[in-house]
Motif scaffolding. Sequence first.
Motif, PDB file in Angstrom:
ATOM      1  N   ARG A  59     -30.817 -26.658 -26.488  1.00 28.12           N
ATOM      2  CA  ARG A  59     -30.339 -27.417 -27.761  1.00 28.12           C
ATOM      3  C   ARG A  59     -31.589 -26.816 -28.964  1.00 28.12           C
ATOM      4  O   ARG A  59     -30.950 -26.690 -30.179  1.00 28.12           O
ATOM      5  N   ASN A  60     -32.637 -26.783 -28.600  1.00 33.60           N
ATOM      6  CA  ASN A  60     -33.429 -26.330 -29.613  1.00 33.60           C
ATOM      7  C   ASN A  60     -33.169 -24.870 -29.969  1.00 33.60           C
ATOM      8  O   ASN A  60     -33.054 -24.405 -31.299  1.00 33.60           O
ATOM      9  N   CYS A  61     -32.817 -23.943 -29.168  1.00 29.49           N
ATOM     10  CA  CYS A  61     -32.223 -22.494 -29.678  1.00 29.49           C
ATOM     11  C   CYS A  61     -31.171 -22.800 -30.306  1.00 29.49           C
ATOM     12  O   CYS A  61     -30.982 -21.902 -31.171  1.00 29.49           O
ATOM     13  N   GLU A  62     -30.350 -23.613 -30.196  1.00 30.03           N
ATOM     14  CA  GLU A  62     -29.171 -23.773 -30.770  1.00 30.03           C
ATOM     15  C   GLU A  62     -29.295 -24.179 -32.256  1.00 30.03           C
ATOM     16  O   GLU A  62     -28.545 -23.918 -33.107  1.00 30.03           O
ATOM     17  N   SER A  63     -30.322 -25.109 -32.293  1.00 35.08           N
ATOM     18  CA  SER A  63     -30.476 -25.506 -33.663  1.00 35.08           C
ATOM     19  C   SER A  63     -31.291 -24.312 -34.469  1.00 35.08           C
ATOM     20  O   SER A  63     -31.215 -24.631 -35.709  1.00 35.08           O
ATOM     21  N   LEU A  64     -31.618 -23.370 -33.899  1.00 38.20           N
ATOM     22  CA  LEU A  64     -32.060 -22.145 -34.603  1.00 38.20           C
ATOM     23  C   LEU A  64     -31.160 -21.048 -34.655  1.00 38.20           C
ATOM     24  O   LEU A  64     -31.389 -19.868 -34.811  1.00 38.20           O
ATOM     25  N   ASP A  65     -29.895 -21.451 -34.485  1.00 44.37           N
ATOM     26  CA  ASP A  65     -28.924 -20.406 -34.494  1.00 44.37           C
ATOM     27  C   ASP A  65     -28.632 -19.459 -33.455  1.00 44.37           C
ATOM     28  O   ASP A  65     -28.290 -18.399 -33.499  1.00 44.37           O
ATOM     29  N   GLY A  66     -29.462 -19.793 -32.427  1.00 43.46           N
ATOM     30  CA  GLY A  66     -29.279 -18.828 -31.130  1.00 43.46           C
ATOM     31  C   GLY A  66     -28.957 -19.550 -29.533  1.00 43.46           C
ATOM     32  O   GLY A  66     -28.510 -20.799 -29.974  1.00 43.46           O
ATOM     33  N   HIS A  67     -29.361 -19.021 -28.667  1.00 45.15           N
ATOM     34  CA  HIS A  67     -29.554 -19.569 -27.373  1.00 45.15           C
ATOM     35  C   HIS A  67     -30.654 -19.393 -26.750  1.00 45.15           C
ATOM     36  O   HIS A  67     -31.640 -18.474 -27.191  1.00 45.15           O
ATOM     37  N   LEU A  68     -30.983 -19.811 -25.568  1.00 42.89           N
ATOM     38  CA  LEU A  68     -32.010 -19.309 -24.658  1.00 42.89           C
ATOM     39  C   LEU A  68     -31.935 -18.029 -24.244  1.00 42.89           C
ATOM     40  O   LEU A  68     -30.654 -17.457 -24.353  1.00 42.89           O
ATOM     41  N   ALA A  69     -32.902 -16.958 -24.171  1.00 43.28           N
ATOM     42  CA  ALA A  69     -32.703 -15.716 -23.890  1.00 43.28           C
ATOM     43  C   ALA A  69     -32.002 -15.327 -22.621  1.00 43.28           C
ATOM     44  O   ALA A  69     -32.141 -16.014 -21.673  1.00 43.28           O
ATOM     45  N   SER A  70     -31.024 -14.357 -22.632  1.00 43.41           N
ATOM     46  CA  SER A  70     -30.740 -13.743 -21.595  1.00 43.41           C
ATOM     47  C   SER A  70     -31.226 -12.403 -21.511  1.00 43.41           C
ATOM     48  O   SER A  70     -31.891 -11.732 -22.243  1.00 43.41           O
ATOM     49  N   VAL A  71     -31.243 -11.866 -20.205  1.00 42.74           N
ATOM     50  CA  VAL A  71     -31.979 -10.764 -20.017  1.00 42.74           C
ATOM     51  C   VAL A  71     -31.073  -9.791 -18.995  1.00 42.74           C
ATOM     52  O   VAL A  71     -30.473 -10.140 -18.276  1.00 42.74           O
ATOM     53  N   HIS A  72     -31.162  -8.589 -19.463  1.00 42.14           N
ATOM     54  CA  HIS A  72     -30.248  -7.380 -18.965  1.00 42.14           C
ATOM     55  C   HIS A  72     -30.711  -6.078 -18.640  1.00 42.14           C
ATOM     56  O   HIS A  72     -30.108  -5.098 -18.301  1.00 42.14           O
ATOM     57  N   THR A  74     -34.801  -4.173 -16.974  1.00 43.50           N
ATOM     58  CA  THR A  74     -36.195  -4.213 -16.586  1.00 43.50           C
ATOM     59  C   THR A  74     -36.869  -4.208 -18.047  1.00 43.50           C
ATOM     60  O   THR A  74     -38.123  -4.997 -18.484  1.00 43.50           O
ATOM     61  N   GLU A  75     -36.582  -3.325 -18.914  1.00 47.36           N
ATOM     62  CA  GLU A  75     -37.523  -2.890 -20.157  1.00 47.36           C
ATOM     63  C   GLU A  75     -37.400  -4.428 -20.907  1.00 47.36           C
ATOM     64  O   GLU A  75     -38.503  -4.744 -21.529  1.00 47.36           O
ATOM     65  N   GLU A  76     -36.244  -5.061 -21.092  1.00 48.36           N
ATOM     66  CA  GLU A  76     -36.071  -6.167 -22.015  1.00 48.36           C
ATOM     67  C   GLU A  76     -36.909  -7.458 -21.116  1.00 48.36           C
ATOM     68  O   GLU A  76     -37.573  -8.100 -21.831  1.00 48.36           O
ATOM     69  N   SER A  77     -36.769  -7.420 -19.803  1.00 49.00           N
ATOM     70  CA  SER A  77     -37.770  -8.292 -19.240  1.00 49.00           C
ATOM     71  C   SER A  77     -39.150  -8.183 -19.352  1.00 49.00           C
ATOM     72  O   SER A  77     -39.969  -9.005 -19.731  1.00 49.00           O
ATOM     73  N   ARG A  78     -39.499  -6.727 -19.341  1.00 51.73           N
ATOM     74  CA  ARG A  78     -41.189  -6.632 -19.702  1.00 51.73           C
ATOM     75  C   ARG A  78     -41.599  -7.081 -21.035  1.00 51.73           C
ATOM     76  O   ARG A  78     -42.656  -7.741 -21.578  1.00 51.73           O
ATOM     77  N   PHE A  79     -40.337  -6.989 -22.034  1.00 54.61           N
ATOM     78  CA  PHE A  79     -40.693  -7.192 -23.437  1.00 54.61           C
ATOM     79  C   PHE A  79     -40.828  -8.788 -23.497  1.00 54.61           C
ATOM     80  O   PHE A  79     -41.732  -9.318 -24.084  1.00 54.61           O
ATOM     81  N   LEU A  80     -39.828  -9.493 -22.921  1.00 53.59           N
ATOM     82  CA  LEU A  80     -39.966 -11.019 -22.989  1.00 53.59           C
ATOM     83  C   LEU A  80     -41.248 -11.408 -22.094  1.00 53.59           C
ATOM     84  O   LEU A  80     -42.004 -12.604 -22.577  1.00 53.59           O
ATOM     85  N   GLU A  81     -41.779 -10.792 -21.164  1.00 49.84           N
ATOM     86  CA  GLU A  81     -42.997 -11.118 -20.348  1.00 49.84           C
ATOM     87  C   GLU A  81     -44.104 -11.022 -21.299  1.00 49.84           C
ATOM     88  O   GLU A  81     -44.879 -12.012 -21.339  1.00 49.84           O
TER      89      GLU A  81
END
Length: 172
Positions: A59-72, A74-81
């Motif tokens: 809900r907080n992410c939606e209030s910021l015009d987004g969503h909880l992160a999705s991950v697609h 290994t590179e994206e996952s390391r970035f989020l880590e």
Amino acid sequence: MTSEGLIMRAFTVSLYLIAVCSLGDTSWLSTTCRGEWQRFGSHYFFFDQTQRSWTDSERNCESLDGHLASVHSTEESRFLEELAGGSTITWIGGNDGGRPEMTQPRTWTWTDSTMFNYHEWADGEPNNFNGVRESCIQMNFGDEHRWNDEVCEKDFASICSRHIRTTVKIAC
Ligand SMILES: [Ca+2]
């Protein structure tokens, strides 16, 4: 300053305070307007240290015009880590719909409606640990900082994302 001047000054300050207070809870402004959104590929990501349930995090992410992160990837996952400070257990947008059945196979989806085409579960996960429904995904779990299914009502930090083309409601 004359008494009339003091009265005018007090009136002006009161108007200012009313204007500020009428904006309601402005604490999120500091988290969305200071350049803390970091880009990776087609999305901006924002790490929020506030401890919330998975549902409240979404809900907080939606209030910021987004969503909880999705991950697609290994590179994206390391970035989020790295964005999450390397070891903070953090909600991301994966969930299995909260269906009551405990049996396999479980179907996972992302709240941003992208395909669930990548995962990096920790050893033994997802496991509905101790027979308790764990319908939501968190990252940075365990020694290898991988994914765990967890009870959605528990409070953790979270990462929001929004597409770079998303028009935000509040310009900063
Ligand atoms: Ca688990």
